[in-house]
Design an enzyme around this catalytic site. Structure first.
Site, short mmCIF file in Angstrom:
data_model
loop_
_atom_site.label_atom_id
_atom_site.label_comp_id
_atom_site.label_asym_id
_atom_site.label_seq_id
_atom_site.Cartn_x
_atom_site.Cartn_y
_atom_site.Cartn_z
N GLN A 146 0.83 -1.20 0.00
CA GLN A 146 0.00 0.00 0.00
C GLN A 146 0.86 1.25 0.00
O GLN A 146 2.07 1.20 0.21
CB GLN A 146 -0.91 0.00 1.24
CG GLN A 146 -0.16 -0.24 2.54
CD GLN A 146 -1.01 -0.92 3.61
OE1 GLN A 146 -2.20 -1.12 3.45
NE2 GLN A 146 -0.37 -1.28 4.71
N ASP B 79 -7.77 -4.36 14.03
CA ASP B 79 -7.63 -2.93 13.76
C ASP B 79 -7.00 -2.79 12.38
O ASP B 79 -5.79 -2.64 12.24
CB ASP B 79 -6.74 -2.31 14.85
CG ASP B 79 -6.58 -0.81 14.69
OD1 ASP B 79 -7.31 -0.22 13.88
OD2 ASP B 79 -5.71 -0.24 15.38
#
Lengths: 296, 296
Positions: free
Chosen positions: B49, B173
């Site tokens: 990413q 998370d």
């Protein structure tokens, strides 16, 4: 045509497109919320302010005053239900005063209570009411309620006169700039208290929770003119996704009612009021502020 | 220089300025939140990413992944305290698993519990940890806690292996796109349950409350893979002013604990944990959703 002319035209078109696509926003000092799909459909410069209405694909109509987003059809329900139904849970009013609230959303919620016999709404700017009646279908019917007396005047002046009415509940729903300033003077607050019954409650649209503010909302409340003049003062919250930061606080004031002494039953349940955001459970939860917002 | 050249240069400069001034945003389908005073200070394209860090005058550092704001130093406290301390109130864990959370905020909150002996954190992308250690001073110390085992790998693979550890509390998370997708498959959820003690609790960063969404968060929860596989599932909320819309929901899952059966006392009070957002009163209030978010 030369290359330079071509580039110039492209550049100008790019600027125009960037400025056209997004034309409604809610601005805070720290960040701006921009609505992607909104289009201005109405502009009116009244004696007091610039009133604009935008139409948004997802949010419905948006009301803006002096470039500041006041409400959207999508989330006005959150705001108006909380402002009205929280204070109303502690009184059985016959006389209700609304200061501001020209859009009619607060009025709509107040009108849900069958025992009220007299509703006085004092709005300084008739053009807000006109725009609202024209573009906000959900507010329209409230203005036709026979219990409503509309006073188009400065609330500061209205509160000076003794009309012989003692109000059981007062809702202040105003912008926090310009023509609202006179309302927050000591003289005005003193006059307001003279118009309120001894067991009356007051709900005020207080402030956005904001971002990176120098003072917490609780501190602003404690330092405010209203905070100093009422025995009980508390903040309660709602989600307002179209406001920058997404959270809003209302203030509750009363000389006789501590809102944390919750009633054993709530009008919303007893009277089976139709709500879309407010519940009696949310009523209680809305007074619980995050720790970081509580410090003085 | 001709007039056309002059205009061309002015136009180009205007475009550059418009694009320079505001360079960090949180985008939803309906509206965009733009930060006024932010400046990009770090960009890294990892294997998975694009990681960016912005520095904002008011919000501190902002972490963005693939153009999506993940957290700001200003409001990460709200998020990480709620994600961790709400589930932790129902267990006395010795083994804790964190999936994702490469920034270290969730880890920091977990490390506040002295009785935990073993914390496994499975993060796919070491570059997130690197960026966080470098730019987010409040997260740094957690990585040095001797109870922490860092696994840089795909959580999907980690959950497949039986390491002989039964976790008492699990925190997920993660981003809700790209490399996180495999985590939300039935196979992955089934494997996760095999790694959890029978009385374990699971906290998941669920979703922004959003605006004008076709489904309420409760409906999304009920239809989710996690929702189908746990006996108890509930949403709880926090303010996240830098996310578009300003409100966020976390999901609580457990086969043995209904989080609405509140404990008689809370660890935050018993252990005198230092928090800035979370309180035991807010814990209870956070489970009360507005009516419009509850419908299925």
């Amino acid at each position: 045509m030369t290359l330079e002319y071509g580039l110039l035209i492209i550049a100008i078109i790019m600027i125009i497109i960037r400025n056209m696509k997004i034309n409604c926003y809610d601005r805070a000092d720290v960040m701006t919320t921009r609505f992607h799909n909104s289009k201005r459909i109405y502009t009116k410069k009244s004696k007091y302010q610039k009133i604009e209405v935008f139409k948004d694909k997802n949010l419905g109509h948006i009301l803006s005053i002096d470039g500041d987003v006041q409400l959207s059809e999508y989330d006005e329900i959150n705001y108006h239900e909380m402002l009205v139904h929280v204070p109303m849970a502690y009184v059985k009013p016959t006389n209700v005063l609304i200061i501001g609230g020209g859009d009619g959303g607060t009025l709509r919620e107040v009108c849900k209570y069958p025992d009220i016999t007299n509703i006085v709404m004092v709005e300084i700017d008739h053009e807000v009411i006109n725009a609202s009646k024209r573009f906000f279908v959900n507010f329209r019917s409230a203005f036709a309620d026979p219990r409503v007396t509309l006073k188009i005047m400065d609330a500061f002046k209205y509160l000076k006169e003794d009309n012989g009415i003692l109000f059981d509940a007062v809702f202040i729903d105003v912008t926090d700039f310009n023509q609202s300033d006179s309302l927050f003077t000591q003289e005005s607050i003193q006059n307001l208290k003279l118009r309120m019954a001894s067991d009356a409650v007051l709900g005020l649209n207080f402030t956005s929770v904001g971002i990176a503010e120098p003072k917490t909302p609780v501190r602003v409340l404690n330092e405010s003119g209203f905070g100093e003049r009422f025995k009980h003062k508390r903040l309660f919250q709602s989600h307002q996704p179209v406001f920058t930061g997404g959270a809003y606080t209302f203030a509750f004031f009363s000389d006789s009612v501590d809102p944390l002494d919750f009633p054993s039953s709530f009008p919303v349940d007893d009277l089976e009021l139709e709500t879309h955001y407010y519940t009696s459970a949310l009523h209680k939860a809305s007074f619980v502020l995050p720790k970081r917002l509580m410090s003085d």
